[in-house]
Scaffold this motif. Sequence first.
Motif, PDB file in Angstrom:
ATOM      1  N   SER A  23       0.813  -1.217   0.000  1.00 31.75           N
ATOM      2  CA  SER A  23       0.000   0.000   0.000  1.00 31.75           C
ATOM      3  C   SER A  23       0.847   1.269   0.000  1.00 31.75           C
ATOM      4  CB  SER A  23      -0.931   0.011   1.220  1.00 31.75           C
ATOM      5  OG  SER A  23      -0.184   0.109   2.427  1.00 31.75           O
ATOM      6  N   ALA A  24       2.182   1.143   0.159  1.00 31.89           N
ATOM      7  CA  ALA A  24       3.060   2.316   0.248  1.00 31.89           C
ATOM      8  C   ALA A  24       3.898   2.529  -1.006  1.00 31.89           C
ATOM      9  CB  ALA A  24       3.989   2.169   1.458  1.00 31.89           C
ATOM     10  N   GLU A  29       4.297   3.065  -8.440  1.00 25.45           N
ATOM     11  CA  GLU A  29       3.086   3.249  -9.234  1.00 25.45           C
ATOM     12  C   GLU A  29       3.193   4.501 -10.106  1.00 25.45           C
ATOM     13  OE1 GLU A  29       0.248   3.291  -6.122  1.00 25.45           O
ATOM     14  OE2 GLU A  29       0.237   1.096  -5.872  1.00 25.45           O
ATOM     15  N   ALA A  30       3.826   5.552  -9.594  1.00 23.32           N
ATOM     16  CA  ALA A  30       4.018   6.763 -10.397  1.00 23.32           C
ATOM     17  C   ALA A  30       4.933   6.476 -11.588  1.00 23.32           C
ATOM     18  CB  ALA A  30       4.605   7.878  -9.532  1.00 23.32           C
ATOM     19  N   ALA A  53      11.460  -5.094 -12.803  1.00 21.03           N
ATOM     20  CA  ALA A  53      10.817  -4.320 -11.746  1.00 21.03           C
ATOM     21  C   ALA A  53      11.217  -4.843 -10.375  1.00 21.03           C
ATOM     22  CB  ALA A  53       9.294  -4.375 -11.888  1.00 21.03           C
ATOM     23  N   ALA A  54      11.440  -3.907  -9.456  1.00 23.63           N
ATOM     24  CA  ALA A  54      11.728  -4.298  -8.075  1.00 23.63           C
ATOM     25  C   ALA A  54      10.516  -4.972  -7.441  1.00 23.63           C
ATOM     26  CB  ALA A  54      12.139  -3.073  -7.267  1.00 23.63           C
ATOM     27  N   PHE A  55       9.324  -4.533  -7.859  1.00 22.19           N
ATOM     28  CA  PHE A  55       8.070  -5.083  -7.329  1.00 22.19           C
ATOM     29  C   PHE A  55       7.204  -5.511  -8.514  1.00 22.19           C
ATOM     30  CE2 PHE A  55       9.743  -2.130  -4.203  1.00 22.19           C
ATOM     31  CZ  PHE A  55       9.665  -2.866  -3.028  1.00 22.19           C
ATOM     32  N   PRO A  56       7.418  -6.727  -9.010  1.00 23.39           N
ATOM     33  CA  PRO A  56       6.728  -7.165 -10.226  1.00 23.39           C
ATOM     34  C   PRO A  56       5.214  -7.086 -10.152  1.00 23.39           C
ATOM     35  CG  PRO A  56       8.536  -8.663  -9.695  1.00 23.39           C
ATOM     36  CD  PRO A  56       8.391  -7.730  -8.534  1.00 23.39           C
ATOM     37  N   ASP A  57       4.630  -7.255  -8.953  1.00 21.39           N
ATOM     38  CA  ASP A  57       3.166  -7.225  -8.849  1.00 21.39           C
ATOM     39  C   ASP A  57       2.590  -5.890  -9.297  1.00 21.39           C
ATOM     40  OD1 ASP A  57       3.203  -9.800  -7.929  1.00 21.39           O
ATOM     41  OD2 ASP A  57       2.853  -9.293  -5.817  1.00 21.39           O
ATOM     42  N   LEU A 188       9.505   5.543   3.860  1.00 23.24           N
ATOM     43  CA  LEU A 188      10.617   5.011   3.068  1.00 23.24           C
ATOM     44  C   LEU A 188      10.859   3.540   3.410  1.00 23.24           C
ATOM     45  CD1 LEU A 188      13.111   8.022   3.213  1.00 23.24           C
ATOM     46  CD2 LEU A 188      11.740   7.271   1.261  1.00 23.24           C
ATOM     47  N   ARG A 189      10.753   3.210   4.682  1.00 22.64           N
ATOM     48  CA  ARG A 189      10.900   1.809   5.079  1.00 22.64           C
ATOM     49  C   ARG A 189       9.782   0.965   4.466  1.00 22.64           C
ATOM     50  NH1 ARG A 189      13.432  -1.207   9.063  1.00 22.64           N
ATOM     51  NH2 ARG A 189      12.281  -3.032   9.804  1.00 22.64           N
ATOM     52  N   ALA A 190       8.568   1.494   4.472  1.00 25.13           N
ATOM     53  CA  ALA A 190       7.441   0.753   3.897  1.00 25.13           C
ATOM     54  C   ALA A 190       7.581   0.590   2.391  1.00 25.13           C
ATOM     55  CB  ALA A 190       6.130   1.458   4.228  1.00 25.13           C
ATOM     56  N   MET A 191       8.321   1.498   1.735  1.00 28.56           N
ATOM     57  CA  MET A 191       8.580   1.385   0.293  1.00 28.56           C
ATOM     58  C   MET A 191       9.713   0.414  -0.024  1.00 28.56           C
ATOM     59  SD  MET A 191       8.768   5.326  -0.940  1.00 28.56           S
ATOM     60  CE  MET A 191       7.681   6.587  -0.300  1.00 28.56           C
ATOM     61  N   GLY A 192      10.438  -0.042   0.999  1.00 22.91           N
ATOM     62  CA  GLY A 192      11.640  -0.836   0.750  1.00 22.91           C
ATOM     63  C   GLY A 192      12.823   0.009   0.336  1.00 22.91           C
ATOM     64  N   GLU A 193      12.787   1.317   0.638  1.00 30.05           N
ATOM     65  CA  GLU A 193      13.829   2.239   0.191  1.00 30.05           C
ATOM     66  C   GLU A 193      14.726   2.707   1.323  1.00 30.05           C
ATOM     67  OE1 GLU A 193      14.731   3.182  -2.795  1.00 30.05           O
ATOM     68  OE2 GLU A 193      13.139   2.189  -3.916  1.00 30.05           O
TER      69      GLU A 193
END
Length: 272
Positions: A23-24, A29-30, A53-57, A188-193
Amino acid sequence: MTQPTPLTDLQALTRNRARADASALFLQEAARDEIEDRVTMVNKSFSSAGIVAAFPDVWQGRIGVAQVVEEAETLPFSPGEHDLLIHSLGLHWANDPVGQLIQCRRALRPDGLLLAVALGGQTLHELRACLAEAEIAETGGLSPRVAPMAEVRDLGALLQRAGLALPVADTVPLRAQYQSMWHLMRDLRAMGENNALSARSRIPPRSSILKRAADIYATTFPGDDDGIIASFELIVLTGWAPDDSQQKALRPGSAQARLADALRTDETSLPD
């Protein structure tokens, strides 16, 4: 001969991304939405897309029938496999970004299109400045806490180094508002960044450093309603696999008309 230490600790990066909250992922998505818009503007039909992609989903079902793969140092593409290749928001963590683009170039058919999105140098410039000022004030030293990110000119040059034709690099600035620096860092933590630099300190920063940085941030980069502003910069790279059908620059001196005539003005020679 010793090997240089890689920029990114890939094990830490994998752990960070595994903890990410779907959700973060608004930056992912942008980037996806920006690329989708650009694909629709290209006057060309694509029959075989590959997406890194880092997040294929985030990408599932978005670009027709596409091969979506996770980021890896060696990409699982065959030479000439695709006519469209997308690299989505991971080059800032790549230990060999030009190698990533070269692999994408090899996976493209002649006149195939590469679209890559990377985070640029203006990303989180406020957070970097505040953390650096606070740490220097508290300890007299400085630790790497935010990944270095390239400027648009540097990333554009990578397209040429990768052997891509008609290279273009441009930027998409984004701004977000948070309640405080603490909320930004949590996001940022929730983004994996969060920090995955090999040179990062393994010792958590002193609470006094973070508190001072949060105070500096709130004072220096205020948003609305007592919040703060955080900047992000998407750099979009566009390049084509070379093909004889593509436009080519004319040889110097081969022009058949004078610019002065086209502008209906007089040409004045400059003094030696």
